[in-house]
Design a protein around this motif. Structure first.
Motif, short mmCIF file in Angstrom:
data_model
loop_
_atom_site.label_atom_id
_atom_site.label_comp_id
_atom_site.label_asym_id
_atom_site.label_seq_id
_atom_site.Cartn_x
_atom_site.Cartn_y
_atom_site.Cartn_z
N ILE A 29 0.85 -1.19 0.00
CA ILE A 29 0.00 0.00 0.00
C ILE A 29 0.88 1.24 0.00
O ILE A 29 2.09 1.19 0.26
N SER A 30 0.26 2.33 -0.29
CA SER A 30 0.96 3.62 -0.28
C SER A 30 0.12 4.60 0.51
O SER A 30 -1.08 4.40 0.72
N GLY A 31 0.76 5.66 0.96
CA GLY A 31 0.04 6.65 1.74
C GLY A 31 0.59 6.75 3.13
O GLY A 31 1.69 6.26 3.45
N LYS A 32 -0.21 7.34 4.01
CA LYS A 32 0.20 7.55 5.38
C LYS A 32 0.37 6.21 6.11
O LYS A 32 -0.48 5.33 6.01
N ASN A 33 1.46 6.06 6.83
CA ASN A 33 1.80 4.85 7.59
C ASN A 33 1.95 3.62 6.70
O ASN A 33 1.96 2.49 7.19
N SER A 34 2.01 3.80 5.38
CA SER A 34 2.11 2.65 4.48
C SER A 34 3.41 1.90 4.67
O SER A 34 3.45 0.67 4.62
N ASN A 35 4.50 2.64 4.87
CA ASN A 35 5.80 1.99 5.02
C ASN A 35 5.82 1.08 6.26
O ASN A 35 6.31 -0.05 6.20
N GLU A 36 5.27 1.56 7.35
CA GLU A 36 5.24 0.77 8.59
C GLU A 36 4.40 -0.50 8.39
O GLU A 36 4.82 -1.60 8.78
N ASN A 37 3.22 -0.39 7.77
CA ASN A 37 2.37 -1.56 7.56
C ASN A 37 2.98 -2.54 6.57
O ASN A 37 2.81 -3.76 6.69
N ASN A 38 3.68 -2.03 5.57
CA ASN A 38 4.35 -2.94 4.62
C ASN A 38 5.47 -3.72 5.32
O ASN A 38 5.71 -4.90 5.02
N ILE A 39 6.16 -3.07 6.26
CA ILE A 39 7.20 -3.77 7.03
C ILE A 39 6.56 -4.85 7.90
O ILE A 39 7.12 -5.96 8.05
N ILE A 40 5.41 -4.53 8.46
CA ILE A 40 4.70 -5.53 9.28
C ILE A 40 4.35 -6.74 8.43
O ILE A 40 4.53 -7.90 8.85
N ARG A 41 3.83 -6.50 7.19
CA ARG A 41 3.51 -7.61 6.29
C ARG A 41 4.76 -8.48 6.03
O ARG A 41 4.71 -9.71 6.09
N GLU A 42 5.85 -7.81 5.75
CA GLU A 42 7.09 -8.55 5.45
C GLU A 42 7.54 -9.38 6.66
O GLU A 42 8.00 -10.52 6.51
N ASN A 43 7.42 -8.80 7.84
CA ASN A 43 7.86 -9.53 9.04
C ASN A 43 6.95 -10.73 9.35
O ASN A 43 7.43 -11.76 9.83
N ILE A 44 5.67 -10.57 9.11
CA ILE A 44 4.77 -11.71 9.31
C ILE A 44 5.16 -12.86 8.39
O ILE A 44 5.25 -14.02 8.80
N ILE A 45 5.41 -12.51 7.12
CA ILE A 45 5.83 -13.54 6.15
C ILE A 45 7.19 -14.11 6.53
O ILE A 45 7.45 -15.31 6.40
N LYS A 46 8.07 -13.25 7.04
CA LYS A 46 9.44 -13.67 7.36
C LYS A 46 9.49 -14.55 8.60
O LYS A 46 10.20 -15.57 8.62
N TYR A 47 8.76 -14.17 9.64
CA TYR A 47 8.84 -14.90 10.89
C TYR A 47 7.91 -16.12 10.93
O TYR A 47 8.26 -17.16 11.46
N PHE A 48 6.71 -15.98 10.39
CA PHE A 48 5.69 -17.03 10.49
C PHE A 48 5.53 -17.73 9.15
O PHE A 48 4.67 -17.37 8.34
N HIS A 49 6.36 -18.73 8.90
CA HIS A 49 6.29 -19.46 7.63
C HIS A 49 5.02 -20.30 7.54
O HIS A 49 4.43 -20.43 6.46
#
Length: 613
Positions: free
Chosen positions: A189-209
Motif C-alpha cells: 500500500i501507499s500513503g500515510k503509515n504505508s511503510n510501517e504496515n508494509n514492514i509488518i507484512r514482510e515480518n509476518i511472512i518472514k517470521y511465520f512461515h
C-alpha cells in the motif's frame, strides 16, 4: 505453573493474542467446551479488560493418536486502557510467541490496515528477543531473523463476526481463507503509515512461515445474549458459528505440532524452566536470551536426570538397609551373588538414565563444551555416590551374615545339648552343626574382628560337643556288650520259631496241592457236561427249524383253502345276480304285453308293414 511443571509428556501450547475486548477468552472457552459453565477463562460484558497478563487453563487436554498434551493460554489484550503500553504489549507478545506451538491472532470483521498495524509487535519481535549468532548443530552462522523464524509457532489469523464473501480481487472467483490472508499480506500500500504496515507484512511472512486464516460468523444474534455469552450454552449458538468452531477445533487438535525449541520437543517441565527464565529476565528489565535460557534448561535437565539416576540406587540402598537393620530379627539368608547382581543392574540403569539426557540433546552436546563438562561432572559424582553406597551395603551385609550365622550355629548347638541331656546321640544333629560351622565360617564376609569372634564362638561349641561325644562313646561301649547278649537270646528264639513255621508251611503246601487236583477233576467233568449241553442245544435248534417249516406249509395250505372258498362265494353271488336280472327283464316284458298302449303301437307297426308290402 505447578500444573505445567508436572507434565512429563510432549506439550502443545495454543495461545491467543489480539486487541482488548474482542472476545479472545470466549473463543478459548468455546474451544475448551466450557460454554455456559461457571469455569473457564473470565468473560465479561463491560468495557473493562478481564484478562491481566498471561493465564494458562489448568485442565490439560490430550490429543488423540499420541501422548502429547494440549494447553490453552489466554493473554491480556493489546492497547488496553487499563495499563497497556507499547513496551508492555511487546513483552507479552514476545513471551507468548516463545511459549506457543500455535499462535492465534484474534481480530473482527475482516483483514484491514488497522488489524495489520496491530501486528506491529511482530515487526519489533527481533528487538524483544535476543539470540546468539551460532546456535545450530553445524556451527554455521545464522541471522537473527532466520533463528526467530525457526522458533516462531504456527500463525492462525482468526477473523470474528465475518460476513463478507471471499472472492479474488482480480478474477472474482471464490477463494479460501488462507488465500484471503496471503493476498492481504502480499499487497503493498501507499500513503500515510504505508511503510510501517508494509514492514509488518514482510515480518509476518518472514517470521511465520506456517500461517493460515479462519473466519467465524456472529456467535449469536440476540444482543441480550451477547452481553451474557458466558452463560450461553454451545447448543444455543448460531449453527454456522458452531460449524466453523468445530472445524477450527479439529484443525487445532489434529494438526498442531508439539512445542519445539532448538529442534527438541519440549515437555511441560522443560517449558516451565524456559518460562521461568524468560519472565525473570523480563521482570528485571532485560531481554529474553534464547541461547542462555536454553543452556539453563539443558543444565537443569542434566541435574534432573542425575537425581533420577541417583534415586534408582538410593531406592535399592533403602530396601537392603531395612533388611540389614541391627534390631531386625534375622530368619533367612540373602545370597551374596543376588546382592552383587542387583547392585550391578542398578548401576547400569542409573548410568543409562543419566546418559538419556545426552542422547536426547545430542546436537546441543556436539557443539557446546559446557554441556559435556557438566555432564561428566555429574557422571563422576554419580559413580562416586554409587561406590559409597556399595561400601555401606557390603558392611551392612557382613553384619547381617555374622548375625545370621551365629543364630544358625546356636540352633544346631541346642539340638546337641538336648541330645546330651537326654543321654542320646543323633548323628544328624552333629553333622548339621559341623556343616554349618564349615559353611558360614569359611564364607563369612564380615570384618576381621567379626570373623575372629565367630571363630571363637564356634571353637567353644565344638569343644563342648567333643567332650559330650567322648562321654557318649564310653557309655555306648558298655551298652553295646549288654545289648549283644540280649540280641543272641532273641536270635535263638527266632531260629526255633522259624523251624516250626517251616513245618507248618510244608503241611499247608500238601493240602493245597490235594485241593488243586480235586479242582482239576471237577473242571474236566464240567467240560464234558458242557459239550453234551451244546449238542442238545444243536438238536433243539434243528427241531425248531423243522417245526417252523411245517408251520409255514400249514399256513400256506390254509390260505389256499380260504382263497378257494372266497372265489366260490364270488361265483355264487354273480350267479344269483344274473338270475335276478333275468327275472326282472321277464317281468318287465310281461308288463309291456299287457299294456294297451303297447298293444296299439304294435298293431300300427304291423299295419304299416303290410301297407308297404
Amino acid at each position: 505453573m505447578e500444573m505445567l511443571k508436572s507434565i512429563k509428556e510432549e506439550i502443545i501450547v495454543v495461545s491467543i493474542v489480539g486487541k482488548a475486548r474482542t472476545g479472545k477468552s470466549f473463543l478459548l472457552n468455546t474451544l475448551l467446551e466450557l460454554n455456559g459453565k461457571a469455569e473457564g477463562f473470565e468473560v465479561d460484558s463491560t468495557i473493562n479488560s478481564c484478562t491481566k497478563g498471561i493465564w494458562i487453563w489448568g485442565n490439560v487436554k490430550k490429543r488423540d493418536g499420541n501422548n502429547a498434551k494440549i494447553i490453552f493460554i489466554d493473554s491480556e489484550g493489546t492497547s488496553s486502557i487499563d495499563r497497556s503500553t507499547r513496551t508492555y504489549d511487546s513483552k507479552i507478545f514476545a513471551l507468548v510467541v516463545l511459549m506457543s506451538s500455535m499462535f492465534l491472532y484474534n481480530t473482527t470483521s475482516n483483514i484491514d490496515e488497522q488489524g495489520i498495524s496491530e501486528l506491529s509487535l511482530a515487526a519489533h519481535l527481533s528487538n524483544s528477543i535476543a539470540v546468539d549468532s551460532k546456535l545450530n548443530s553445524n556451527n554455521q552462522s545464522e541471522t537473527k531473523d532466520s533463528i526467530l523464524s525457526e522458533l516462531a509457532p504456527k500463525f492462525l489469523w482468526v477473523i470474528r463476526d465475518f460476513s463478507l464473501e471471499k472472492v479474488h480481487p482480480d478474477t472474482g472467483e471464490l477463494i479460501s481463507s488462507k488465500e484471503y490472508l496471503e493476498i492481504c499480506l502480499s499487497k503493498k500500500i501507499s500513503g500515510k503509515n504505508s511503510n510501517e504496515n508494509n514492514i509488518i507484512r514482510e515480518n509476518i511472512i518472514k517470521y511465520f512461515h506456517d500461517r493460515d486464516c479462519v473466519t467465524l460468523g456472529r456467535p449469536i444474534d440476540s444482543e441480550d445474549d451477547l452481553k451474557n455469552l458466558k452463560k450461553v450454552a454451545f447448543s444455543q449458538l448460531n449453527p454456522e458459528f458452531k460449524s466453523d468452531i468445530l472445524a477450527m477445533k479439529s484443525e487445532i487438535y489434529k494438526h498442531s505440532q508439539s512445542k519445539r525449541f532448538q529442534g527438541k520437543k519440549l515437555t511441560g517441565a522443560s517449558l516451565f524452566e524456559l518460562i521461568n527464565i524468560f519472565v525473570k529476565t523480563i521482570n528485571e528489565g532485560g531481554v529474553p536470551n534464547i541461547s542462555n535460557a536454553w543452556e539453563s534448561v539443558i543444565m537443569n535437565d542434566i541435574n534432573d536426570h542425575y537425581q533420577k539416576a541417583l534415586n534408582i540406587y538410593t531406592a535399592l540402598e533403602k530396601e537392603y538397609s531395612d533388611l540389614f537393620r541391627p534390631e531386625r530379627k534375622v530368619t533367612e539368608s540373602i545370597p551374596y551373588e543376588e546382592l552383587v547382581k542387583r547392585l550391578t543392574t542398578a548401576k547400569k540403569e542409573s548410568l543409562l538414565c543419566l546418559l538419556q539426557v545426552k542422547m536426547m540433546n545430542r546436537d546441543a552436546f556436539s557443539f557446546n563444551k559446557r554441556y559435556n563438562i557438566h555432564f561428566e561432572d555429574r557422571r563422576n559424582s554419580l559413580v562416586l555416590e554409587i561406590k559409597k553406597i556399595n561400601k555401606r551395603l557390603f558392611l551392612g551385609y557382613d553384619s547381617f551374615c555374622e548375625k545370621l550365622n551365629e543364630n544358625i550355629l546356636r540352633v544346631h548347638a541346642k539340638e546337641i545339648e538336648r541330645d546330651i541331656s537326654n543321654r542320646t546321640f543323633n548323628e544328624k544333629n552333629y553333622l548339621n552343626f559341623v556343616d554349618a560351622e564349615e559353611k558360614y565360617c569359611g564364607s563369612c564376609k564380615a570384618e576381621l574382628s567379626g570373623r575372629k569372634a565367630l571363630s571363637m564362638f564356634c571353637n567353644s561349641l565344638l569343644n563342648m560337643v567333643q567332650s559330650a561325644l567322648e562321654s557318649i562313646e564310653a557309655n555306648l561301649s558298655i551298652a553295646f556288650g549288654k545289648k549283644h547278649n540280649e540280641n543272641k537270646v532273641i536270635m535263638d528264639d527266632l531260629d526255633f520259631q522259624m523251624d516250626s513255621e517251616s513245618n507248618r508251611v510244608s503241611t499247608l503246601t500238601e493240602t493245597v496241592n490235594s485241593q488243586e487236583n480235586r479242582i482239576a477233576n471237577k473242571m474236566r467233568d464240567f467240560e464234558l457236561n458242557k459239550k453234551e449241553i451244546e449238542q442238545m442245544q444243536e438238536r433243539i435248534t434243528e427241531i425248531e427249524e423243522r417245526i417252523n417249516i411245517k408251520k409255514k406249509a400249514r399256513d400256506a395250505k390254509i390260505a389256499a383253502i380260504k382263497e378257494q372258498e372266497r372265489l366260490e362265494q364270488e361265483r355264487e353271488r354273480e350267479r344269483k345276480l344274473e338270475e335276478a336280472r333275468k327275472q326282472a327283464e321277464a317281468e318287465k316284458n310281461n308288463e309291456e304285453e299287457d299294456d294297451p298302449a303297447h298293444i296299439q303301437r304294435r298293431q300300427r307297426n304291423k299295419e304299416k308293414k303290410e301297407n308297404c308290402n
